[in-house]
Scaffold this motif. Sequence first.
Motif, PDB file in Angstrom:
ATOM      1  N   THR A 250      53.158  48.942  45.874  1.00  0.00           N
ATOM      2  CA  THR A 250      51.837  48.168  45.625  1.00  0.00           C
ATOM      3  C   THR A 250      52.128  46.702  45.641  1.00  0.00           C
ATOM      4  OG1 THR A 250      50.854  50.658  44.708  1.00  0.00           O
ATOM      5  CG2 THR A 250      49.130  48.421  44.578  1.00  0.00           C
ATOM      6  N   LYS A 251      52.890  46.351  44.569  1.00  0.00           N
ATOM      7  CA  LYS A 251      53.077  45.624  43.728  1.00  0.00           C
ATOM      8  C   LYS A 251      53.672  44.268  45.127  1.00  0.00           C
ATOM      9  CE  LYS A 251      54.953  46.613  39.257  1.00  0.00           C
ATOM     10  NZ  LYS A 251      56.499  46.262  38.780  1.00  0.00           N
ATOM     11  N   TRP A 252      54.270  44.973  46.355  1.00  0.00           N
ATOM     12  CA  TRP A 252      54.791  44.293  47.745  1.00  0.00           C
ATOM     13  C   TRP A 252      53.272  44.061  48.321  1.00  0.00           C
ATOM     14  CZ3 TRP A 252      54.254  45.746  52.940  1.00  0.00           C
ATOM     15  CH2 TRP A 252      54.611  44.829  53.575  1.00  0.00           C
ATOM     16  N   LEU A 253      52.234  44.779  48.305  1.00  0.00           N
ATOM     17  CA  LEU A 253      51.052  44.956  49.663  1.00  0.00           C
ATOM     18  C   LEU A 253      50.342  43.857  48.216  1.00  0.00           C
ATOM     19  CD1 LEU A 253      50.086  49.126  49.693  1.00  0.00           C
ATOM     20  CD2 LEU A 253      50.822  47.042  51.479  1.00  0.00           C
ATOM     21  N   ILE A 254      50.295  43.467  47.225  1.00  0.00           N
ATOM     22  CA  ILE A 254      49.279  43.250  46.282  1.00  0.00           C
ATOM     23  C   ILE A 254      49.593  41.306  45.920  1.00  0.00           C
ATOM     24  CG2 ILE A 254      48.776  41.436  43.600  1.00  0.00           C
ATOM     25  CD1 ILE A 254      48.653  45.620  43.512  1.00  0.00           C
ATOM     26  N   ARG A 255      50.936  40.997  46.167  1.00  0.00           N
ATOM     27  CA  ARG A 255      51.587  40.309  46.656  1.00  0.00           C
ATOM     28  C   ARG A 255      50.750  38.906  48.099  1.00  0.00           C
ATOM     29  NH1 ARG A 255      56.493  42.162  44.492  1.00  0.00           N
ATOM     30  NH2 ARG A 255      57.511  42.523  46.489  1.00  0.00           N
ATOM     31  N   ARG A 256      51.070  40.238  49.195  1.00  0.00           N
ATOM     32  CA  ARG A 256      50.707  39.899  49.954  1.00  0.00           C
ATOM     33  C   ARG A 256      49.163  39.833  50.519  1.00  0.00           C
ATOM     34  NH1 ARG A 256      55.082  41.024  50.044  1.00  0.00           N
ATOM     35  NH2 ARG A 256      57.072  40.866  51.351  1.00  0.00           N
ATOM     36  N   MET A 257      47.978  39.631  49.833  1.00  0.00           N
ATOM     37  CA  MET A 257      46.565  39.162  49.267  1.00  0.00           C
ATOM     38  C   MET A 257      45.903  37.524  49.678  1.00  0.00           C
ATOM     39  SD  MET A 257      45.612  42.335  50.011  1.00  0.00           S
ATOM     40  CE  MET A 257      46.702  43.002  50.716  1.00  0.00           C
ATOM     41  N   ASP A 258      45.074  37.114  50.192  1.00  0.00           N
ATOM     42  CA  ASP A 258      44.797  36.085  49.396  1.00  0.00           C
ATOM     43  C   ASP A 258      44.373  35.877  48.292  1.00  0.00           C
ATOM     44  OD1 ASP A 258      45.357  34.933  52.539  1.00  0.00           O
ATOM     45  OD2 ASP A 258      44.760  36.848  53.467  1.00  0.00           O
ATOM     46  N   ALA A 259      43.861  36.597  48.055  1.00  0.00           N
ATOM     47  CA  ALA A 259      43.119  37.310  47.094  1.00  0.00           C
ATOM     48  C   ALA A 259      42.679  38.332  46.544  1.00  0.00           C
ATOM     49  CB  ALA A 259      41.481  36.592  47.412  1.00  0.00           C
ATOM     50  N   VAL A 260      43.186  38.450  44.470  1.00  0.00           N
ATOM     51  CA  VAL A 260      43.041  39.381  43.768  1.00  0.00           C
ATOM     52  C   VAL A 260      42.056  39.518  42.716  1.00  0.00           C
ATOM     53  CG1 VAL A 260      43.845  41.110  42.155  1.00  0.00           C
ATOM     54  CG2 VAL A 260      45.647  40.088  44.501  1.00  0.00           C
ATOM     55  N   ILE A 261      40.878  40.471  42.709  1.00  0.00           N
ATOM     56  CA  ILE A 261      40.078  40.954  42.068  1.00  0.00           C
ATOM     57  C   ILE A 261      40.478  41.944  41.208  1.00  0.00           C
ATOM     58  CG2 ILE A 261      37.597  41.296  41.613  1.00  0.00           C
ATOM     59  CD1 ILE A 261      36.605  40.131  44.226  1.00  0.00           C
ATOM     60  N   ALA A 262      40.191  41.963  39.617  1.00  0.00           N
ATOM     61  CA  ALA A 262      39.674  43.018  38.871  1.00  0.00           C
ATOM     62  C   ALA A 262      38.995  43.279  38.510  1.00  0.00           C
ATOM     63  CB  ALA A 262      41.693  42.256  37.834  1.00  0.00           C
ATOM     64  N   THR A 263      38.522  44.528  38.015  1.00  0.00           N
ATOM     65  CA  THR A 263      37.448  44.666  37.543  1.00  0.00           C
ATOM     66  C   THR A 263      37.210  44.926  35.866  1.00  0.00           C
ATOM     67  OG1 THR A 263      38.551  47.210  37.061  1.00  0.00           O
ATOM     68  CG2 THR A 263      37.457  46.678  39.170  1.00  0.00           C
ATOM     69  N   SER A 264      38.278  44.165  35.036  1.00  0.00           N
ATOM     70  CA  SER A 264      38.700  44.857  34.040  1.00  0.00           C
ATOM     71  C   SER A 264      39.574  44.188  33.183  1.00  0.00           C
ATOM     72  CB  SER A 264      38.446  45.926  33.593  1.00  0.00           C
ATOM     73  OG  SER A 264      39.889  46.138  33.695  1.00  0.00           O
ATOM     74  N   ALA A 265      39.653  43.125  32.470  1.00  0.00           N
ATOM     75  CA  ALA A 265      40.466  42.472  31.561  1.00  0.00           C
ATOM     76  C   ALA A 265      41.585  43.117  31.835  1.00  0.00           C
ATOM     77  CB  ALA A 265      40.427  41.822  30.177  1.00  0.00           C
ATOM     78  N   ARG A 266      41.696  43.998  30.902  1.00  0.00           N
ATOM     79  CA  ARG A 266      42.912  45.001  31.119  1.00  0.00           C
ATOM     80  C   ARG A 266      43.502  45.539  32.124  1.00  0.00           C
ATOM     81  NH1 ARG A 266      41.851  50.696  27.773  1.00  0.00           N
ATOM     82  NH2 ARG A 266      44.222  51.348  27.880  1.00  0.00           N
ATOM     83  N   SER A 267      42.779  45.670  33.490  1.00  0.00           N
ATOM     84  CA  SER A 267      43.023  46.315  35.082  1.00  0.00           C
ATOM     85  C   SER A 267      43.748  44.741  34.924  1.00  0.00           C
ATOM     86  CB  SER A 267      42.393  46.673  35.752  1.00  0.00           C
ATOM     87  OG  SER A 267      41.407  45.420  36.297  1.00  0.00           O
ATOM     88  N   GLY A 268      43.734  43.788  34.663  1.00  0.00           N
ATOM     89  CA  GLY A 268      44.468  42.721  35.311  1.00  0.00           C
ATOM     90  C   GLY A 268      45.522  42.469  34.327  1.00  0.00           C
ATOM     91  N   GLY A 269      44.754  42.375  33.092  1.00  0.00           N
ATOM     92  CA  GLY A 269      46.324  42.549  32.191  1.00  0.00           C
ATOM     93  C   GLY A 269      47.806  43.208  33.064  1.00  0.00           C
TER      94      GLY A 269
END
Length: 346
Positions: A107-126
Amino acid sequence: MARVEVVAPNLKRRLSGVTSTIIQLVPLQAQTVGIATLGPGLPDSLPKMRWWQVFSLLKRPASGRKRIWHARRNTEMTAGLILKSIFRAPLKLVFTSAAQRDHRPFTKWLIRRMDAVIATSARSGGFLEASHTVVMHGIDLDQFHPPKDRGDEFAASGLPGKCAVGCFGRVRHQKGTDLFVDAMIALLPHYLDWTAVISGRVTTEQKDFGEELENRVAKAGLADRVVFLGEVADIKSWYRLVSLYVAPSRNEGFGLTPLEAMASQTAVVASDAGAYAEMIVPGVTGAVVAAGDGNALTEAIRPYLADPTLAEAHGANALAHVTERFPLQREADGVRAVYEQVWAQG
């Protein structure tokens, strides 16, 4: 497809929180951007592209901008990456994460290849090891609204007592349904005006769990005051019928039910799972306790059962809070701002 600039894939047939988000958000997004969904399990009212139209993604839309592929699951990130990297589709990849846990390496590998990332809360963003923007979910204030007529009064439910406390969602250990049942067994004998209402699907895997809860209630002599509704086709009216809503999850992604309750002018007691603690103002709109702490949950519920006017006051505060902070339009605007940033990158 020439007018479609955003694709919102839903690559899962079973209804989930992600599916609910797409169903609520896409119609509002469609008012300002060309957007289409892709995948099973979505109502016909949504703008859709068909599977054979996937080949259209190999060309840019009429605007000339690269299309945005807005993924919300690993499978959708993977599909977008395949389209972009292998088939050379002119796509920009956006991912929304609600998870509140350390992501697996893939999942981390996939996320690094995104052009933008949205977190639905400050906690999930952490939990994200990537630059991201926090855009919290909103709620449709037309669909979830305060009581309007006598059909929304508790008396219309036909249940015993004068008011009710509710717990809605799938009946399972993760959702803390057993913690709610234990709280009701401890409290209801002392507060005779209250009835508890439990609604939610019991899957085959959770059948024994559900039956054990019903047996526990019957053994306590409360079968007529702790009512198991099963899966309800339209839960919205029940949010208006109860005076207090309890969200006792042990863990959660985001969790929309407290917002649905507050938009219905109902006070909320919740665990600190998911984004619950970022929705509720303790002592104003409800209360928040540590996830999995059954004793704390019971004691947080007790003041409302002892004083129904407290539930009424916090319910009114909750409606005002959600109307200001969590309208669905605010979420749509936040997501659109991320899209614009992505397009500005070229």
